[in-house]
Enzyme design. Structure first.
Site, PDB file in Angstrom:
ATOM      1  N   LYS A 145       0.490  -1.288   0.161  1.00  0.00           N
ATOM      2  CA  LYS A 145       0.605   0.459   0.156  1.00  0.00           C
ATOM      3  C   LYS A 145       0.660   0.879  -0.031  1.00  0.00           C
ATOM      4  CE  LYS A 145      -2.071   3.367   2.598  1.00  0.00           C
ATOM      5  NZ  LYS A 145      -2.306   4.275   1.180  1.00  0.00           N
TER       6      LYS A 145
ATOM      7  N   GLU B 216       9.672   1.555  10.898  1.00  0.00           N
ATOM      8  CA  GLU B 216      10.910   2.655  11.016  1.00  0.00           C
ATOM      9  C   GLU B 216      10.182   3.994  10.487  1.00  0.00           C
ATOM     10  OE1 GLU B 216      13.674   2.412  11.256  1.00  0.00           O
ATOM     11  OE2 GLU B 216      13.436   0.507  11.749  1.00  0.00           O
TER      12      GLU B 216
ATOM     13  N   CYS C 227      14.008  11.331   5.853  1.00  0.00           N
ATOM     14  CA  CYS C 227      14.147  10.939   7.169  1.00  0.00           C
ATOM     15  C   CYS C 227      15.439  11.633   8.186  1.00  0.00           C
ATOM     16  CB  CYS C 227      13.586   9.636   7.551  1.00  0.00           C
ATOM     17  SG  CYS C 227      14.064   8.315   6.219  1.00  0.00           S
TER      18      CYS C 227
ATOM     19  N   GLU D 277       9.607  16.515  14.534  1.00  0.00           N
ATOM     20  CA  GLU D 277      10.025  16.270  12.992  1.00  0.00           C
ATOM     21  C   GLU D 277       9.269  17.959  12.267  1.00  0.00           C
ATOM     22  OE1 GLU D 277       8.604  13.049  10.858  1.00  0.00           O
ATOM     23  OE2 GLU D 277      10.835  12.880   9.991  1.00  0.00           O
TER      24      GLU D 277
HETATM   25  P1  NAP Z   1       2.365   9.323   6.865  1.00  0.00           P
HETATM   26  O1  NAP Z   1       1.141   9.955   7.089  1.00  0.00           O
HETATM   27  O2  NAP Z   1       3.027   8.292   8.104  1.00  0.00           O
HETATM   28  O3  NAP Z   1       2.263   8.251   6.065  1.00  0.00           O
HETATM   29  C1  NAP Z   1       2.735   7.143   5.612  1.00  0.00           C
HETATM   30  C2  NAP Z   1       2.577   5.731   4.913  1.00  0.00           C
HETATM   31  O4  NAP Z   1       0.793   5.623   6.146  1.00  0.00           O
HETATM   32  C3  NAP Z   1       0.795   6.261   3.772  1.00  0.00           C
HETATM   33  O5  NAP Z   1       0.958   5.275   3.041  1.00  0.00           O
HETATM   34  C4  NAP Z   1      -0.262   6.487   5.086  1.00  0.00           C
HETATM   35  O6  NAP Z   1      -1.613   6.046   3.713  1.00  0.00           O
HETATM   36  C5  NAP Z   1      -0.514   4.850   5.875  1.00  0.00           C
HETATM   37  N1  NAP Z   1      -1.369   5.208   6.707  1.00  0.00           N
HETATM   38  C6  NAP Z   1      -1.330   6.470   6.479  1.00  0.00           C
HETATM   39  N2  NAP Z   1      -2.697   6.663   7.820  1.00  0.00           N
HETATM   40  C7  NAP Z   1      -2.219   5.032   8.214  1.00  0.00           C
HETATM   41  C8  NAP Z   1      -3.360   4.597   8.705  1.00  0.00           C
HETATM   42  N3  NAP Z   1      -4.391   4.455  10.400  1.00  0.00           N
HETATM   43  N4  NAP Z   1      -3.062   3.072   8.891  1.00  0.00           N
HETATM   44  C9  NAP Z   1      -2.455   2.237   8.283  1.00  0.00           C
HETATM   45  N5  NAP Z   1      -1.452   3.326   7.433  1.00  0.00           N
HETATM   46  C10 NAP Z   1      -2.055   4.415   7.267  1.00  0.00           C
HETATM   47  O7  NAP Z   1       3.871   9.817   7.005  1.00  0.00           O
HETATM   48  P2  NAP Z   1       3.959   9.984   5.833  1.00  0.00           P
HETATM   49  O8  NAP Z   1       3.595  12.088   4.732  1.00  0.00           O
HETATM   50  O9  NAP Z   1       3.538   9.628   4.063  1.00  0.00           O
HETATM   51  O10 NAP Z   1       5.907  10.109   5.225  1.00  0.00           O
HETATM   52  C11 NAP Z   1       6.504  10.904   5.950  1.00  0.00           C
HETATM   53  C12 NAP Z   1       6.788  10.102   7.236  1.00  0.00           C
HETATM   54  O11 NAP Z   1       7.504   8.972   6.978  1.00  0.00           O
HETATM   55  C13 NAP Z   1       8.362  11.147   8.022  1.00  0.00           C
HETATM   56  O12 NAP Z   1       7.662  11.204   9.158  1.00  0.00           O
HETATM   57  C14 NAP Z   1       9.095  11.026   7.439  1.00  0.00           C
HETATM   58  O13 NAP Z   1      10.594  10.778   8.855  1.00  0.00           O
HETATM   59  C15 NAP Z   1       9.445   9.629   7.947  1.00  0.00           C
HETATM   60  N6  NAP Z   1      10.000   8.630   6.375  1.00  0.00           N
HETATM   61  C16 NAP Z   1      10.748   7.335   7.738  1.00  0.00           C
HETATM   62  C17 NAP Z   1      11.990   6.571   6.832  1.00  0.00           C
HETATM   63  C18 NAP Z   1      12.495   5.608   7.898  1.00  0.00           C
HETATM   64  O14 NAP Z   1      13.362   4.646   7.021  1.00  0.00           O
HETATM   65  N7  NAP Z   1      13.115   6.030   9.089  1.00  0.00           N
HETATM   66  C19 NAP Z   1      12.142   6.695   5.372  1.00  0.00           C
HETATM   67  C20 NAP Z   1      11.341   7.703   5.053  1.00  0.00           C
HETATM   68  C21 NAP Z   1      10.745   8.288   5.389  1.00  0.00           C
HETATM   69  P3  NAP Z   1      -1.788   7.627   2.787  1.00  0.00           P
HETATM   70  O15 NAP Z   1      -0.758   7.937   2.103  1.00  0.00           O
HETATM   71  O16 NAP Z   1      -2.959   7.028   2.308  1.00  0.00           O
HETATM   72  O17 NAP Z   1      -2.175   8.486   4.188  1.00  0.00           O
END
Ligand code: NAP
Length: 485
Positions: free
Chosen positions: A174, A249, A283, A384
């Protein structure tokens, strides 16, 4: 405009609800990039069923044969690198150069894992008795779900998908709704490469609905998630009652310490690249520069010089070095944090302004922000931001700098710039982070070493990337064999 459907059981499939949604170019929101079938719970369940049905035959395919399909997919992706990079830029906003590197990394990840397929086995151990043998054997888990963010829309799904598939699992992926085209292009490449139907399924749709259906499904044996801490923590709790395997992660608030002995020009170059590259939407981006007091002003001056040199605009245009924020709400969040930081006493040295004239009129653009005199406990130093917003914090000495660096809930990547090897090694010992960089940018990862955070950046369970990535996607059986009779 491209039109995508979900990829379920080897077929391009409309959402059962019939709903679609359209994504627009963050550099010019007048441009519709692609339309998507908006999957929901029913589509997620169909994908899990398809994966479950495909699993036994894929499990029984040898690892090198699986690896050959990864190699073939890598070749297909390599041949389409330029086209994919352009689409990635149109949908996510990073520059075409950055997007091209990401597609290249994706190819390398599949090639690396294809090579590794020859080594996925076990260990032989000496037995206490003669003519007896003890060995371990790795097996796939079954159906695994992958949930990924938008900021690395092709490399990140790839670094989960490659070890999942080569280990013999069937997958439901997903991707983030903000940038799903790359995940669907991965599915296309794998279909062309000969991956059997149902082994890889991609369902686009709301995280809350599709993600929830996957996280709570009894047939999903493991879930690997990358994204924000708040969402990751929620999914982790959904997996716990049935003790499904979890790999979360999450975010970072990464420090780069600059010691007084550093070449300040070099330090400013590294910090600017790590903070503002890919619009700070990384990230592992540096969001805190922790600088020894005696060089703080001189360093900040040089940093401002580097920040000013970024050319902000449409990432497809020549000479552009920083693209837009991915959407209006991320841009607003970035600008809000610049304001909050100043309200908390920080000094805005440069940037942090919305760009809206001429070429910027229809995109989510801002100048990279350099904030000085940031207090270690201020919100801008603790939360963040996920954008091109950097806080400079002053430390009295090396020990105080480490204490500030560690005084935070996150622990993903951490860098230090110094010519003092003793301090660099003490930093390596004491810093609370999963990745340590010495005289390097905090961003940028080698694909052959383990990657993952500590503290709130991770579930602290299994590492991603490198050969270690296989651990999450396999379980180990211990086999006792007596051949004395
Ligand atoms: P996000 O809002 O947490 O979303 C990540 C994924 O989770 C998306 O596919 C999102 O779908 C899905 N999601 C959202 N709500 C959910 C729920 N209640 N249940 C299950 N899945 C759900 O993060 P983002 O804004 O896409 O990405 C930014 C974040 O990712 C930052 O915090 C960044 O630091 C982190 N990140 C971490 C790493 C690492 O390796 N540590 C690498 C890259 C990014 P939708 O898009 O449909 O909402």
């Amino acid at each position: 405009m491209r039109e995508y459907k979900n990829f379920i059981n080897g077929e391009w499939t409309s959402a059962q609800s019939g709903e679609v949604f359209v994504n627009h170019n963050p550099a010019d929101i007048r441009e519709a990039v692609a339309s998507y079938a908006k999957g929901g719970r029913a589509d997620a369940l169909a994908a899990v069923d398809a994966a479950k049905a495909a699993f036994p035959a894929w499990r029984d395919t040898t690892a090198p044969a699986r690896g050959r399909i990864l190699s073939a997919a890598a070749n297909i992706l390599a041949s389409r690198r330029d086209e994919l990079a352009e689409l990635l830029t149109r949908e996510e906003g990073k520059t075409k150069t950055e997007a091209g590197m990401e597609v290249g990394r994706t190819v390398d990840i599949f090639r690396f894992m294809a090579g590794l397929s020859y080594t996925i086995g076990g260990q032989v151990m000496p037995h206490d008795l003669p003519n007896n043998m003890l060995f371990t054997k790795r097996e796939p888990l079954g159906v695994v779900a992958l949930i990924t963010p938008w900021n690395f829309p092709i490399a990140l799904p790839a670094w989960k998908l490659a070890p999942a598939l080569v280990s013999g699992n069937a997958v439901v992926l997903k991707p983030a709704s903000q940038a799903p085209s790359m995940a669907l292009e991965l599915a296309r490449a794998f279909a062309e490469a000969g991956l059997p139907k149902g082994v890889l399924n991609v369902v686009v749709g709301s995280g809350r609905e599709v993600g929830d259906a996957l996280a709570t499904h009894p047939d999903v044996a493991a879930l690997s998630f990358t994204g924000s801490h708040a969402v990751g923590r929620g999914i982790y709790q959904q997996l716990a009652p049935r003790m499904a395997r979890a790999q979360m992660e999450m975010g970072g608030k990464n420090p780069t310490i600059v010691l007084a002995d550093a070449d300040l020009d070099y330090a400013a170059r590294l910090v600017a690249a790590a903070s503002f590259g890919q619009t700070g939407q990384v990230c592992t981006a540096t969001s805190r520069a922790i600088v020894e007091a005696k060089v703080a002003d001189a360093f900040t001056e040089k940093l401002v010089e580097k920040a000013r040199a970024f050319k902000v605009g449409n990432g497809l245009h020549a000479g552009i070095t920083m693209g837009p924020a991915v959407n209006a709400s991320e841009l607003k969040g970035n600008l809000d944090y610049v304001r909050i930081a100043q309200e908390e006493g920080a000094e805005l040295c440069w940037g942090g302004q919305r760009l809206d004239g001429a070429e910027h009129e229809h995109g989510h653009f801002m100048t990279p922000a350099v904030l000085a005199k940031v207090k270690p406990n201020a919100r801008i130093a603790q939360e963040e931001v996920f954008g091109p917003v950097l806080g400079v914090i002053t430390a009295g000495d090396f020990d105080e700098a480490i204490a500030i660096a560690n005084g935070i809930e996150y622990g993903l990547s951490a860098s230090i710039i110094t010519r003092d090897i003793n301090k660099a090694m003490r930093y390596t010992d004491r810093i609370e982070a999963g990745v340590v960089k010495i005289n390097q940018v905090s961003t940028g990862l080698a694909l052959q070493v383990p990657f993952g955070g500590v503290k709130h950046s991770s579930s602290n369970s299994f590492k991603e990337q490198g050969a270690t990535a296989i651990d999450f996607y396999t379980r180990v059986k211990s086999v006792y064999l007596d051949y004395s009779a």
